[in-house]
Design a protein around this motif. Sequence first.
Motif, PDB file in Angstrom:
ATOM      1  N   PHE A 158      -5.493  -1.957  -6.672  1.00  0.00           N
ATOM      2  CA  PHE A 158      -6.216  -0.961  -6.395  1.00  0.00           C
ATOM      3  C   PHE A 158      -6.047  -0.153  -6.456  1.00  0.00           C
ATOM      4  CE2 PHE A 158      -8.714   0.377  -2.671  1.00  0.00           C
ATOM      5  CZ  PHE A 158      -9.912  -0.770  -3.041  1.00  0.00           C
ATOM      6  N   VAL A 212      -0.334  -4.863   2.872  1.00  0.00           N
ATOM      7  CA  VAL A 212      -1.748  -4.928   3.560  1.00  0.00           C
ATOM      8  C   VAL A 212      -1.670  -6.835   3.550  1.00  0.00           C
ATOM      9  CG1 VAL A 212      -3.840  -5.203   2.773  1.00  0.00           C
ATOM     10  CG2 VAL A 212      -1.687  -3.218   2.210  1.00  0.00           C
ATOM     11  N   ARG A 236       1.006  -1.191   0.111  1.00  0.00           N
ATOM     12  CA  ARG A 236       0.204  -0.330   0.115  1.00  0.00           C
ATOM     13  C   ARG A 236       0.607   1.435  -0.161  1.00  0.00           C
ATOM     14  NH1 ARG A 236      -3.430  -0.962   4.045  1.00  0.00           N
ATOM     15  NH2 ARG A 236      -5.061  -1.027   2.994  1.00  0.00           N
ATOM     16  N   GLU A 270      -5.232   6.246  -1.814  1.00  0.00           N
ATOM     17  CA  GLU A 270      -4.619   4.616  -1.658  1.00  0.00           C
ATOM     18  C   GLU A 270      -5.343   4.089  -2.629  1.00  0.00           C
ATOM     19  OE1 GLU A 270      -7.690   1.304  -0.032  1.00  0.00           O
ATOM     20  OE2 GLU A 270      -6.248   0.318   0.858  1.00  0.00           O
ATOM     21  N   VAL A 278      -3.282   0.170  -4.092  1.00  0.00           N
ATOM     22  CA  VAL A 278      -2.871  -1.382  -3.259  1.00  0.00           C
ATOM     23  C   VAL A 278      -1.876  -2.199  -4.850  1.00  0.00           C
ATOM     24  CG1 VAL A 278      -2.985  -2.997  -2.279  1.00  0.00           C
ATOM     25  CG2 VAL A 278      -4.040  -1.053  -1.369  1.00  0.00           C
ATOM     26  N   LEU A 281     -10.148  -4.681   1.304  1.00  0.00           N
ATOM     27  CA  LEU A 281      -9.475  -3.581   0.356  1.00  0.00           C
ATOM     28  C   LEU A 281     -10.817  -2.459   0.273  1.00  0.00           C
ATOM     29  CD1 LEU A 281      -7.255  -4.992  -2.760  1.00  0.00           C
ATOM     30  CD2 LEU A 281      -6.974  -3.885  -0.764  1.00  0.00           C
TER      31      LEU A 281
END
Lengths: 454, 102
Positions: free
Chosen positions: A345, A423, A307, A374, A376, B83
């Motif tokens: 993501f 993560v 992340r 954010e 990821v 997520l």
Amino acid sequence: MKEHRVLSPTAILGYGFPASSFEAGMALKPHVIAVDAGSTDPGPYYLGSGKSFTDRGAVKRDLEFMLTAALEAKIPVIIGTAGGAGADSHLDWNVEIIKEIAAEKSLSFKMAVISAQIDPEVVKKKLAEGKLREYFPAPAPTVKDIEDSVNIVAQMGHEPMVEALKAGAEVIVTGRAYDPTVFAALAVIEGFDAGLALHMGKILECAAIAATPGSGSDCMFAYLREDHFEVATLDPIRKCTATSIAAHTLYEKSNPTRLPGPGGVLDLTQTTFEQASEGTVIVRGSRFIPDDVYTLKLEAARKAGYRTVSFAATADPIMISKMDDIVKAVKERVASNFEELGEFFLDFKVYGQTGASFYGAAGPVPCEVAIIIEAVAETTAHADTICAFARSTLLHYGYEGRIATAGNLAFPFSPSDFSGGVVYAFSLYCLMEVDDPCELFPAQLYQCDKGAIL
Amino acid sequence: MTKLIDVAAVIRSKNSGPYELTFDIIFKEQAVFEDFAAKNVMTKAVFAKLYNMPESEVLSVIAFPPSKAVKITIVRPFASGALGEKDVYGAQQHGPLLTFSY
């Protein structure tokens, strides 16, 4: 009348307690000091990474009090879900702290270390035998879920602790355990009712959170008797009221009258909560109903990527009014620019609008909103790339009606982007049938001699 | 109309494990709780409408007299920490209940 007394120093090992409360508890001559050290609440990261969500120094401070006092009083100490998530790395971490204290304080004792780490091959075999059950609403477990998991643990019942106590352990530290069990194990050996012992444990596991005013960093005390138990605070500023204790039964549970755990259900449909004297509460009628087939709850986490986040804000009312469309457009722009990066993501958490709320909230229009970008992705480098591109695209995005053309975002920090590391995600949350409550929880018994393991 | 926020001592949300979210309404007065429970003010349908979510994902609405409480448990929209997470502990999802009147 037979009486079994239990001291619960703190809600989670490392959350602390006033020395005066602890000493008041010891003066009441408990038969055992027990503490729950774990929770899934802080999310999957801790189980996946093998790290504790509590601080080492704080855990050591609490344990120094507990070990010293218990060994002097010749009563056992039981620590459940060591290190917060109860995998082997958490257990090792906690054992190292205990050894360090034993060396520093010249303490010697018999110690049982009970692992709750489950071999993935065992879980796969159980799945193949049809002994893995879906635990709705968590998804049904698959072979891939098992193979993707980095740490698999099972919540043990009180039985492995009972075996360790019978073997003469003075200090018991366990991997993942059903929270109430550490408080109930010795009582079960002494012949007290399992339903009352487990319900007592359910209240004690959060220590003074069940009192009023509540606190996660103060002690609680319980007296278990033949047909009831009585809970009391040890700090004169707190009281147990029938309402506070009954209300705690609701806390973090789906159904207040039916609490499923290893090997059975704690049935509270007949339970009564009675204000005893000033500040104590008597609880009666709780029953343990054993299941036909003993099941354990499995928990596991898998790696979900790396992340990177960027923190920014806007004070532009035009931009705020168009935020949904802007976010959508920036996401599309990022996706089309990085098709070759594979799956990633990207999320925009817009605080002041729906940053925290799962179900939306049409509130008044805020004068400022904060935005956390954010990303990821499979590597930190990819996550950095996605986050940086999303940030610069949002900063200069020419939305319809834009008047402030110098930049859309206020950054409080330089650098603006932060790497959050690995993560994790929960990968298993299901029930597993076992023939023997102890079969998957091997206990190792050591003589700890001033920190040296003999 | 009675505002829930005027008659409740506690209105809270919290994870119940990583896959469920549970809401507790604890009333100040026994009589108000009994009236609320007897009239079935809170149902799966009422809660689903308040939260703009499918009724099928509201798992239970249970009155618990020993604590003058009504508990609502729902399917978490995603597993805790997945997520897209916004509230790992689930402790800030009580907002719509604060606006509820009956």
